[in-house]
Design an enzyme around this catalytic site. Structure first.
Site, mmCIF file in Angstrom:
data_model
loop_
_atom_site.group_PDB
_atom_site.id
_atom_site.type_symbol
_atom_site.label_atom_id
_atom_site.label_comp_id
_atom_site.label_asym_id
_atom_site.label_seq_id
_atom_site.Cartn_x
_atom_site.Cartn_y
_atom_site.Cartn_z
ATOM 1 N N GLU A 351 34.173 34.489 40.207
ATOM 2 C CA GLU A 351 34.769 34.202 41.518
ATOM 3 C C GLU A 351 33.837 34.706 42.610
ATOM 4 O OE1 GLU A 351 38.782 34.919 44.255
ATOM 5 O OE2 GLU A 351 38.635 35.856 42.272
ATOM 6 N N GLU A 440 40.354 27.767 44.789
ATOM 7 C CA GLU A 440 41.586 28.555 44.725
ATOM 8 C C GLU A 440 42.341 28.459 46.044
ATOM 9 O OE1 GLU A 440 40.887 32.555 43.511
ATOM 10 O OE2 GLU A 440 39.559 31.999 41.846
ATOM 11 N N ASP A 470 46.316 30.725 43.508
ATOM 12 C CA ASP A 470 45.931 32.135 43.534
ATOM 13 C C ASP A 470 47.136 33.017 43.834
ATOM 14 O OD1 ASP A 470 44.184 34.255 43.369
ATOM 15 O OD2 ASP A 470 43.546 34.128 45.449
ATOM 16 N N GLU A 527 44.425 38.669 36.889
ATOM 17 C CA GLU A 527 43.581 39.451 37.792
ATOM 18 C C GLU A 527 43.923 40.939 37.658
ATOM 19 O OE1 GLU A 527 42.560 36.867 41.627
ATOM 20 O OE2 GLU A 527 44.706 37.238 41.477
#
Length: 571
Positions: A351, A440, A470, A527
């Site tokens: 990312e 995202e 996201d 995440e």
């Protein structure tokens, strides 16, 4: 082929603008580009100047208008422009006719710039967009700047000076009263509305707000699409917030224009109770505006003034010029954080995360993005982001690292019909497939205009790009809502992953999201995986991809390449 040559600067360029040009997404660079359109603008005005022979008032006004691309930011020119406009209207010219004249000129410039070509470069499109926004800013300035000069005329909404006088009188009388600073706008929609609709909006908004007030309350024209409201004869400060909430809720349905068009309005209201929050009129007005800024910053409908806002605003203002310079001079950077396949530990994607250093310290990315969006630099930033992402992919390929990259889009990006075209051009330029990119977006990105956002998502999908939702679980999504989205990935918010070790509820949330993603054929990504326990937990729940400090912190490109080679060899 149209050529551009910058005109010499106006002799009055040193005067500070009274307009907040950033409110119309006009940066210093845009104003420089605008000066290069002076010749095209004068050419488009030429026929109107010829037709004005014999009408001295119109002729003098058009001579002022000739300098618009060069002098828009100059306060002296702005005052000439307002005075000339008022002279015309005082001599019987209808505002609609003046609006029509200038948007006819804009249309002529559009034809000169864009022509009949089916393919026009983004540079030319941006130039025309700057011109259209400049004309819109000049027209709005007639309302913003003349409101203070009109005083208390019977047919005009009183302006800021009259509001200040009323605040002073009530403070001297020791009364309990409220002051609201209200903004209601939709800049994306305003730039595409025809002139006849644009001219209605200020009056319709004023009428709309006035309809929410009591007979004893007063409304005034502020600045930059702002209205000031005095709430008189209050019994308790709580009535200030009640009135603000009522006004905010009244804007939930889109504003209905006389043409039948419906325009959603984005409102923010700053609330001040007096004399509690200020001892003089100027500070009262400043407090209301700071509270309105806070409301917009936190995406709330209304906000009370708090003493610390002044310091926070000052800190914010100190970042504006350095951030704009960093954006225009390509001094922003993107760090890469690995995304790892939990089954074999292989890095499959990374990312891209914004990083900007000011005075030797990193500014929080959320603050940088908020400043970019609120100052109208979003298009410029997204253009930089997309191009930098493609360049980074190319450099990874050159290093033998053929992974994909992901980056965040804003809510405004999803309403930008030019974004898929920009991305398509960049993919062609760098000769890369769209499948190497994951875009995202947050759940809020679809709240303002779901139809347009979904259409843009489908166009991005058609380029081969993957779409990810996201921070899932922190917003407003329902199951039926999620099923309709053309997304392939769901990113589980790090707050749930971090809390799993201590909270059974958090573990249930993660399990539910993983199962939901699997049922819908989407890839769940966890995440915030920061230790072995979190890795084991999300793996046991069926999550396939992880991202977090356990695998790697965000790092500059060169460091990422070294990290990858040390971990996996040369690819």
């Amino acid at each position: 082929m149209t050529t551009f040559s910058p005109d010499p600067p106006s002799p009055q360029d040193h005067q500070v603008s009274e307009l907040d040009l950033a409110a119309f997404a006009l940066s210093e660079d845009d104003l420089s580009s605008l000066r290069g359109l002076g010749g095209i603008w004068r050419q488009a005005l030429a026929s109107h100047l010829a037709a004005a022979e014999g009408d001295l008032a119109l002729l003098e006004f058009l001579v002022i208008a000739e300098r618009l691309p060069l002098a828009l930011a100059d306060a002296g020119w702005q005052r000439e422009w307002v005075a000339g406009w008022q002279t015309l209207t005082s001599r019987g010219y209808a505002q609609a006719d003046i609006f029509r004249l200038f948007f006819t000129v804009v249309a002529q410039c559009e034809n000169e710039l864009l022509g009949d070509s089916g393919s026009v470069s983004r540079v030319i499109i941006n130039l025309f967009t700057c011109l259209r926004r400049a004309v819109l800013a000049a027209i709005i300035s007639v309302i913003d700047l003349s409101s203070m000069a009109r005083g208390e005329s019977e047919d005009a909404l009183p302006g800021e000076l009259i509001a200040l006088r009323n605040v002073r009188e009530r403070l001297l009388a020791g009364e309990l009263f409220g002051l609201l600073s209200i903004s209601a706008s939709n800049r994306e929609a305003f730039t595409s509305l025809p002139a006849a609709d644009l001219q209605q909006i200020p009056y319709l908004l004023a009428e709309h707000i006035a309809a929410c007030l009591r007979p004893e309350d007063q409304i005034f024209s502020g600045r930059d699409n702002e209205w000031l409201v005095l709430l008189n004869g209050l019994q308790t400060p709580a009535q200030v917030m009640l009135a603000a909430t009522q006004i905010s809720r009244s804007f939930e349905p889109p504003l209905l224009l006389l043409s039948g068009r419906r325009v959603p309005m984005h409102t923010a209201i700053g609330c001040v109770a007096l004399p509690e929050h200020a001892e003089d009129a100027e500070n009262a007005l400043k407090a209301a505006r700071l509270a309105r800024w806070q409301a917009r910053r936190e995406r709330q409908a209304c906000a009370w003034y708090e003493p610390h806002l002044g310091e926070r605003w000052q800190q914010r203002e100190q970042l504006l010029v350095p951030l704009q310079e960093a954006l225009t001079q390509d001094r922003l950077t993107l760090y890469l954080q690995p995304q790892v396949d939990l089954t074999d530990g292989r890095c499959i994607d990374a990312e891209l995360l914004l990083r900007w250093q000011h005075d030797g310290q990193f500014v929080p990315p959320a603050k940088s993005i908020e400043l970019i969006e609120s100052n109208g630099w979003r298009t410029q930033y997204t253009d930089w982001l997309v191009r930098t992402a493609l360049r980074t992919l190319s450099e990874l390929d050159a290093a033998g690292i053929g992974i994909g990259l992901s980056f965040n889009l804003t809510a405004a990006d999803m309403l930008d019909a030019d974004l898929p075209e920009l991305l398509a051009q960049c993919l062609t330029t760098w000769r890369l497939p769209g499948s190497r990119l994951t875009l995202e977006l947050t759940e809020s990105a679809l709240l303002h205009n779901r139809t347009l956002a979904l259409a843009n998502m489908e166009r991005l999908r058609a380029l081969g790009c993957r779409l990810a939702l996201d921070d899932f679980g922190t917003g407003y999504s329902s199951l039926s809502y999620l099923v309709t989205l053309p997304v392939q990935e769901i990113k589980i918010d790090r707050s749930f992953v971090i809390a799993m070790e201590q909270s059974a509820d958090a573990r249930r949330v993660v399990r539910t999201i993983v199962d939901l993603a699997s049922d819908l054929g989407m890839l769940p990504i966890a995440e915030g995986v920061e230790n072995d326990a979190a890795h084991a937990a999300v793996s046991a729940l069926g999550c396939q991809v992880g991202q977090g400090y356990l695998y790697g912190k965000p790092m500059p490109l060169a460091q990422f390449i070294a990290w990858y080679r040390e971990r996996y060899g040369n690819g």
